[in-house]
Design a protein around this motif. Sequence first.
Motif, short mmCIF file in Angstrom:
data_model
loop_
_atom_site.label_atom_id
_atom_site.label_comp_id
_atom_site.label_asym_id
_atom_site.label_seq_id
_atom_site.Cartn_x
_atom_site.Cartn_y
_atom_site.Cartn_z
N HIS A 126 66.82 63.85 55.51
CA HIS A 126 66.02 64.57 56.50
C HIS A 126 64.80 65.19 55.83
O HIS A 126 64.69 65.20 54.60
CB HIS A 126 66.88 65.65 57.19
N ARG A 127 63.88 65.70 56.63
CA ARG A 127 62.68 66.37 56.13
C ARG A 127 62.68 67.81 56.62
O ARG A 127 63.12 68.10 57.73
CB ARG A 127 61.42 65.68 56.61
N GLY B 44 58.01 69.69 55.21
CA GLY B 44 57.91 68.24 55.17
C GLY B 44 58.59 67.64 53.95
O GLY B 44 58.54 66.43 53.74
N THR B 45 59.23 68.46 53.15
CA THR B 45 59.92 68.00 51.95
C THR B 45 61.12 67.13 52.33
O THR B 45 61.87 67.47 53.25
CB THR B 45 60.41 69.21 51.12
N ALA B 46 61.30 66.02 51.62
CA ALA B 46 62.44 65.13 51.86
C ALA B 46 63.68 65.69 51.18
O ALA B 46 63.62 66.13 50.03
CB ALA B 46 62.14 63.74 51.35
N TYR B 47 64.80 65.69 51.90
CA TYR B 47 66.07 66.18 51.37
C TYR B 47 67.16 65.13 51.59
O TYR B 47 67.10 64.35 52.54
CB TYR B 47 66.51 67.46 52.09
N ASN C 246 66.81 70.85 60.85
CA ASN C 246 65.80 69.85 60.50
C ASN C 246 66.04 68.54 61.25
O ASN C 246 65.10 67.92 61.77
CB ASN C 246 65.81 69.56 58.99
#
Length: 131
Positions: free
Chosen positions: A39-40, A45-48, A78
Amino acid sequence: MPEPDRVPGPPRAAQRAFAPVANALAGRRWFPLWAVVHHRGRRSGTAYATPIAVVPTTDRATILIGLPWGAHTNWARNVVAAGGAVLTWRGDEVATTAPRIVEGAEAAALAKPFFRFVVRRMPAALVLRRS
């Protein structure tokens, strides 16, 4: 002090101890109860990639993820904000849509009978549809 409708998160020491095991096993074909949700961040907007436990459901098109720390769990918020996520589960990439956060009683109705007792006691769960 936490807000009344929030459940305190997991103890930091337990989180640090458990994370390497969860990251090593989640998403593997031979470990079907754990997956990784990609998810972001809603704002950054960071990708996790977050390891999670998938609860078996009576409907194959429905994916149920318990939220033992409540509906305010950041990764779940998110996924809802994005309208879905991709899971690495059972060794495959599974695209999902229509995320919604539900209370434990509704989640228990979706779970297989063996898991209903546990899911009913959680403050919330995330329900997704396979796309």
